[in-house]
Design a protein around this motif. Structure first.
Motif, short mmCIF file in Angstrom:
data_model
loop_
_atom_site.label_atom_id
_atom_site.label_comp_id
_atom_site.label_asym_id
_atom_site.label_seq_id
_atom_site.Cartn_x
_atom_site.Cartn_y
_atom_site.Cartn_z
N SER A 1 52.40 58.53 31.28
CA SER A 1 51.40 59.59 31.14
C SER A 1 50.75 59.87 32.49
O SER A 1 50.64 58.99 33.33
N MET A 2 50.30 61.12 32.66
CA MET A 2 49.65 61.51 33.90
C MET A 2 48.57 62.54 33.63
O MET A 2 48.75 63.45 32.80
N VAL A 3 47.44 62.38 34.32
CA VAL A 3 46.42 63.43 34.39
C VAL A 3 46.33 63.88 35.84
O VAL A 3 46.18 63.04 36.73
N LEU A 4 46.45 65.18 36.08
CA LEU A 4 46.37 65.75 37.42
C LEU A 4 45.18 66.69 37.45
O LEU A 4 44.99 67.48 36.52
N TRP A 5 44.37 66.61 38.50
CA TRP A 5 43.30 67.60 38.63
C TRP A 5 43.14 68.05 40.06
O TRP A 5 43.36 67.31 41.01
N THR A 6 42.75 69.32 40.19
CA THR A 6 42.60 69.97 41.49
C THR A 6 41.60 71.10 41.31
O THR A 6 41.38 71.57 40.19
N PRO A 7 40.94 71.56 42.39
CA PRO A 7 40.00 72.67 42.25
C PRO A 7 40.65 73.90 41.64
O PRO A 7 41.82 74.20 41.90
N ASP A 8 39.91 74.61 40.82
CA ASP A 8 40.39 75.84 40.21
C ASP A 8 40.77 76.83 41.30
O ASP A 8 39.98 77.09 42.21
N PRO A 9 42.02 77.39 41.27
CA PRO A 9 42.44 78.32 42.32
C PRO A 9 41.48 79.50 42.49
O PRO A 9 41.31 80.01 43.59
N SER A 10 40.84 79.92 41.40
CA SER A 10 39.95 81.08 41.49
C SER A 10 38.69 80.79 42.29
O SER A 10 37.98 81.71 42.70
N THR A 11 38.38 79.50 42.50
CA THR A 11 37.17 79.14 43.25
C THR A 11 37.46 78.89 44.73
O THR A 11 36.52 78.66 45.49
N ARG A 12 38.75 78.92 45.14
CA ARG A 12 39.08 78.67 46.54
C ARG A 12 39.11 79.97 47.32
O ARG A 12 39.51 81.02 46.81
N GLU A 13 38.71 79.90 48.56
CA GLU A 13 38.67 81.09 49.40
C GLU A 13 40.06 81.60 49.72
O GLU A 13 40.29 82.79 49.83
N SER A 14 41.02 80.67 49.87
CA SER A 14 42.38 81.08 50.24
C SER A 14 43.38 80.34 49.38
O SER A 14 43.29 79.14 49.18
N GLN A 15 44.33 81.07 48.82
CA GLN A 15 45.37 80.45 48.01
C GLN A 15 46.35 79.66 48.87
O GLN A 15 47.11 78.85 48.35
N ASP A 16 46.35 79.92 50.19
CA ASP A 16 47.27 79.22 51.09
C ASP A 16 46.59 78.06 51.79
O ASP A 16 47.11 77.52 52.77
N GLU A 17 45.43 77.65 51.31
CA GLU A 17 44.72 76.53 51.91
C GLU A 17 45.62 75.30 51.96
O GLU A 17 46.26 74.93 50.97
N GLN A 18 45.68 74.64 53.12
CA GLN A 18 46.61 73.54 53.31
C GLN A 18 46.13 72.25 52.66
O GLN A 18 46.91 71.55 52.02
N ASP A 19 44.85 71.92 52.84
CA ASP A 19 44.35 70.62 52.39
C ASP A 19 43.67 70.73 51.03
O ASP A 19 42.50 70.40 50.85
N VAL A 20 44.39 71.24 50.05
CA VAL A 20 43.84 71.35 48.70
C VAL A 20 43.71 69.95 48.11
O VAL A 20 44.68 69.19 48.07
N PRO A 21 42.53 69.57 47.62
CA PRO A 21 42.39 68.26 46.97
C PRO A 21 43.31 68.18 45.75
O PRO A 21 43.46 69.14 45.00
N LEU A 22 43.94 67.03 45.60
CA LEU A 22 44.84 66.80 44.47
C LEU A 22 44.75 65.33 44.10
O LEU A 22 45.01 64.46 44.93
N GLU A 23 44.38 65.04 42.86
CA GLU A 23 44.21 63.67 42.41
C GLU A 23 45.00 63.44 41.13
O GLU A 23 45.14 64.34 40.30
N LEU A 24 45.50 62.21 40.99
CA LEU A 24 46.32 61.84 39.83
C LEU A 24 45.79 60.55 39.22
O LEU A 24 45.38 59.63 39.92
N TYR A 25 45.84 60.48 37.89
CA TYR A 25 45.67 59.22 37.19
C TYR A 25 46.96 58.98 36.41
O TYR A 25 47.42 59.84 35.65
N LEU A 26 47.56 57.80 36.61
CA LEU A 26 48.85 57.45 36.01
C LEU A 26 48.67 56.24 35.12
O LEU A 26 47.90 55.33 35.44
N GLU A 27 49.43 56.20 34.02
CA GLU A 27 49.31 55.06 33.11
C GLU A 27 50.64 54.82 32.39
O GLU A 27 51.25 55.76 31.87
N GLY A 28 51.08 53.55 32.41
CA GLY A 28 52.24 53.15 31.63
C GLY A 28 53.55 53.15 32.41
O GLY A 28 54.05 54.21 32.78
N ASN A 29 54.10 51.96 32.67
CA ASN A 29 55.44 51.81 33.27
C ASN A 29 55.60 52.68 34.52
O ASN A 29 56.55 53.45 34.66
N ILE A 30 54.68 52.52 35.46
CA ILE A 30 54.66 53.35 36.66
C ILE A 30 55.67 52.83 37.69
O ILE A 30 55.73 51.64 37.96
#
Length: 227
Positions: A82-111
């Motif tokens: 299982s995985m949960v991925l979260w990142t800022p809503d694209p509509s709230t970012r100034e640029s869709q081509d932003e390089q350093d977009v925060p991206l976080e994952l939570y993983l669980e089970g037989n990783i």
């Protein structure tokens, strides 16, 4: 007589996988096995983030992680129940081509978590992709070491990944034995572990070397553990 199951419609994400582009990150999500997996992407009802939830066994490839001088090692491959991925809503970012977009994952089970030819096995894991940091519970890490025809095995109750090259293991044991119960190991409350990976290149062709069994890139390692 057995009846063939109905054909899966073309483009069904359960079979064909899902591709996401988030800033500089390119993410491929597909099933880990033949079991139908589930994927749901939606805005956080509290606002400000986009959340993806994937279940029932998935395989994730994240591309776009910048490692100077090691272009072919810039991918992370993850297998998990299982995985949960979260990142800022694209509509709230100034640029869709932003390089350093925060991206976080939570993983669980037989990783199974791969960076280059380093492999981490775990029950639970948090991973900050942009910062290349994470916390792993019940971890076992396998990594090659110079001048040794085998893998070093690090087990830890808690493994902190400070960045791609530096780790701190709590409740740690190190051995080169692959037996379930090793015949020897070094044990310490805390181990500082450095593993610098550099792409291994064929001196004749100049091409990146790959493992013939897995197709994964091969790396040269500068390794140091202290406690």
């Amino acid at each position: 007589e057995p009846v063939d199951p109905p054909a899966t419609p073309p483009g069904d994400p359960v079979r064909s996988g899902t591709n996401l582009t988030l800033g500089n990150w390119r993410i491929q999500i597909q099933g880990r096995s033949n079991v139908n997996w589930d994927f749901n992407l939606q805005p956080d009802p509290n606002g400000g983030e986009t959340i993806a939830i994937a279940k029932n066994g998935i395989r994730v490839i994240i591309e776009g992680i910048d490692i100077p001088g090691a272009e072919s090692l810039d991918n992370v491959t993850i297998e998990t129940d299982s995985m949960v991925l979260w990142t800022p809503d694209p509509s709230t970012r100034e640029s869709q081509d932003e390089q350093d977009v925060p991206l976080e994952l939570y993983l669980e089970g037989n990783i199974v978590f791969r960076q280059g030819d380093r492999v981490i096995y775990a029950d639970q894991m948090y991973y900050n992709v942009a910062e290349d940091q994470g916390v792993v519970l019940k971890a076992e890490m396998l990594t090659p070491v110079p001048e040794y025809e085998g893998l070093l095995r690090l087990k830890a109750d808690v493994l902190e990944q400070l960045n791609r090259q530096n780790f701190t293991a709590h409740g740690a044991a190190i051995t080169s034995s692959r037996m379930g119960i090793p015949t020897y190991w070094f044990q310490s409350e805390t181990v500082q572990f450095q593993d610098i990976q550099r792409a291994a290149v064929d001196p004749v062709t100049g091409q990146q070397l790959t493992n013939p069994n897995t197709g994964e890139p091969v790396a040269n390692h500068d390794f140091l553990a202290s406690s």
